[in-house]
Design a protein around this motif. Sequence first.
Motif, PDB file in Angstrom:
ATOM      1  N   ASP A  79       0.848  -1.179   0.000  1.00  0.00           N
ATOM      2  CA  ASP A  79       0.000   0.000   0.000  1.00  0.00           C
ATOM      3  C   ASP A  79       0.888   1.234   0.000  1.00  0.00           C
ATOM      4  O   ASP A  79       1.942   1.248   0.631  1.00  0.00           O
ATOM      5  N   GLY A  80       0.476   2.231  -0.736  1.00  0.00           N
ATOM      6  CA  GLY A  80       1.212   3.485  -0.810  1.00  0.00           C
ATOM      7  C   GLY A  80       1.072   4.083  -2.197  1.00  0.00           C
ATOM      8  O   GLY A  80       0.467   3.492  -3.091  1.00  0.00           O
ATOM      9  N   GLU A  81       1.623   5.270  -2.364  1.00  0.00           N
ATOM     10  CA  GLU A  81       1.589   5.925  -3.663  1.00  0.00           C
ATOM     11  C   GLU A  81       2.450   5.152  -4.658  1.00  0.00           C
ATOM     12  O   GLU A  81       3.473   4.572  -4.299  1.00  0.00           O
ATOM     13  N   PHE A  82       2.047   5.178  -5.914  1.00  0.00           N
ATOM     14  CA  PHE A  82       2.765   4.435  -6.948  1.00  0.00           C
ATOM     15  C   PHE A  82       4.238   4.803  -6.999  1.00  0.00           C
ATOM     16  O   PHE A  82       5.093   3.936  -7.149  1.00  0.00           O
ATOM     17  N   LYS A  83       4.552   6.085  -6.838  1.00  0.00           N
ATOM     18  CA  LYS A  83       5.957   6.507  -6.907  1.00  0.00           C
ATOM     19  C   LYS A  83       6.798   5.828  -5.827  1.00  0.00           C
ATOM     20  O   LYS A  83       8.003   5.658  -5.989  1.00  0.00           O
ATOM     21  N   SER A  84       6.166   5.416  -4.720  1.00  0.00           N
ATOM     22  CA  SER A  84       6.882   4.738  -3.638  1.00  0.00           C
ATOM     23  C   SER A  84       6.892   3.224  -3.790  1.00  0.00           C
ATOM     24  O   SER A  84       7.852   2.565  -3.396  1.00  0.00           O
ATOM     25  N   THR A  85       5.824   2.663  -4.347  1.00  0.00           N
ATOM     26  CA  THR A  85       5.693   1.202  -4.416  1.00  0.00           C
ATOM     27  C   THR A  85       6.164   0.603  -5.734  1.00  0.00           C
ATOM     28  O   THR A  85       6.357  -0.610  -5.818  1.00  0.00           O
ATOM     29  N   LYS A  86       6.383   1.407  -6.765  1.00  0.00           N
ATOM     30  CA  LYS A  86       6.652   0.883  -8.104  1.00  0.00           C
ATOM     31  C   LYS A  86       7.871  -0.034  -8.177  1.00  0.00           C
ATOM     32  O   LYS A  86       7.893  -0.955  -8.985  1.00  0.00           O
ATOM     33  N   ASN A  87       8.875   0.199  -7.341  1.00  0.00           N
ATOM     34  CA  ASN A  87      10.068  -0.648  -7.375  1.00  0.00           C
ATOM     35  C   ASN A  87       9.857  -2.008  -6.724  1.00  0.00           C
ATOM     36  O   ASN A  87      10.752  -2.849  -6.765  1.00  0.00           O
ATOM     37  N   PHE A  88       8.678  -2.220  -6.129  1.00  0.00           N
ATOM     38  CA  PHE A  88       8.422  -3.471  -5.422  1.00  0.00           C
ATOM     39  C   PHE A  88       7.203  -4.219  -5.967  1.00  0.00           C
ATOM     40  O   PHE A  88       6.757  -5.188  -5.374  1.00  0.00           O
ATOM     41  N   GLU A  89       6.676  -3.772  -7.104  1.00  0.00           N
ATOM     42  CA  GLU A  89       5.484  -4.392  -7.690  1.00  0.00           C
ATOM     43  C   GLU A  89       5.675  -5.869  -8.001  1.00  0.00           C
ATOM     44  O   GLU A  89       4.726  -6.623  -8.030  1.00  0.00           O
ATOM     45  N   HIS A  90       6.914  -6.267  -8.269  1.00  0.00           N
ATOM     46  CA  HIS A  90       7.202  -7.652  -8.645  1.00  0.00           C
ATOM     47  C   HIS A  90       7.081  -8.618  -7.468  1.00  0.00           C
ATOM     48  O   HIS A  90       7.039  -9.820  -7.667  1.00  0.00           O
ATOM     49  N   LEU A  91       7.010  -8.105  -6.238  1.00  0.00           N
ATOM     50  CA  LEU A  91       6.955  -8.983  -5.074  1.00  0.00           C
ATOM     51  C   LEU A  91       5.583  -9.644  -4.959  1.00  0.00           C
ATOM     52  O   LEU A  91       4.553  -8.977  -5.000  1.00  0.00           O
ATOM     53  N   SER A  92       5.584 -10.941  -4.816  1.00  0.00           N
ATOM     54  CA  SER A  92       4.330 -11.691  -4.679  1.00  0.00           C
ATOM     55  C   SER A  92       3.818 -11.570  -3.242  1.00  0.00           C
ATOM     56  O   SER A  92       4.531 -11.105  -2.339  1.00  0.00           O
ATOM     57  N   GLU A  93       2.599 -12.018  -3.050  1.00  0.00           N
ATOM     58  CA  GLU A  93       2.033 -12.071  -1.701  1.00  0.00           C
ATOM     59  C   GLU A  93       2.943 -12.883  -0.780  1.00  0.00           C
ATOM     60  O   GLU A  93       3.173 -12.527   0.365  1.00  0.00           O
ATOM     61  N   TRP A  94       3.486 -13.972  -1.301  1.00  0.00           N
ATOM     62  CA  TRP A  94       4.338 -14.849  -0.486  1.00  0.00           C
ATOM     63  C   TRP A  94       5.655 -14.171  -0.146  1.00  0.00           C
ATOM     64  O   TRP A  94       6.180 -14.364   0.953  1.00  0.00           O
ATOM     65  N   SER A  95       6.193 -13.371  -1.059  1.00  0.00           N
ATOM     66  CA  SER A  95       7.421 -12.619  -0.770  1.00  0.00           C
ATOM     67  C   SER A  95       7.169 -11.595   0.334  1.00  0.00           C
ATOM     68  O   SER A  95       8.012 -11.403   1.211  1.00  0.00           O
ATOM     69  N   LEU A  96       6.010 -10.953   0.290  1.00  0.00           N
ATOM     70  CA  LEU A  96       5.663  -9.988   1.332  1.00  0.00           C
ATOM     71  C   LEU A  96       5.505 -10.686   2.677  1.00  0.00           C
ATOM     72  O   LEU A  96       5.968 -10.195   3.709  1.00  0.00           O
TER      73      LEU A  96
END
Length: 85
Positions: A57-74
């Motif tokens: 959760d967060g603004e796209f500019k902050s989260t865009k570098n982590f979009e590839h992380l799956s639910e399991w990675s989180l």
Amino acid sequence: MSTIEGIIRQNTDNPLLKVTSIRYFETNKGLVGYQCETNIDGVQICNDGMGGATYLDGEFKSTKNFEHLSEWSLEDLIDKYENNS
């Protein structure tokens, strides 16, 4: 940091994104949700406790570098925090 740079850094033993605190809460259905603060300003890891996936959760500019992380990675990042606390 470019998206590629974020992916490369995240796929190491020392990930760029780390959980720094967790707040658990009870939903109105009696289930448990959580909200995790991370070391990246404006990026949280959340689960609303209603049966859905864990998500960033967060603004796209902050989260865009982590979009590839799956639910399991989180979930793994949360587990690492809980095991070291």
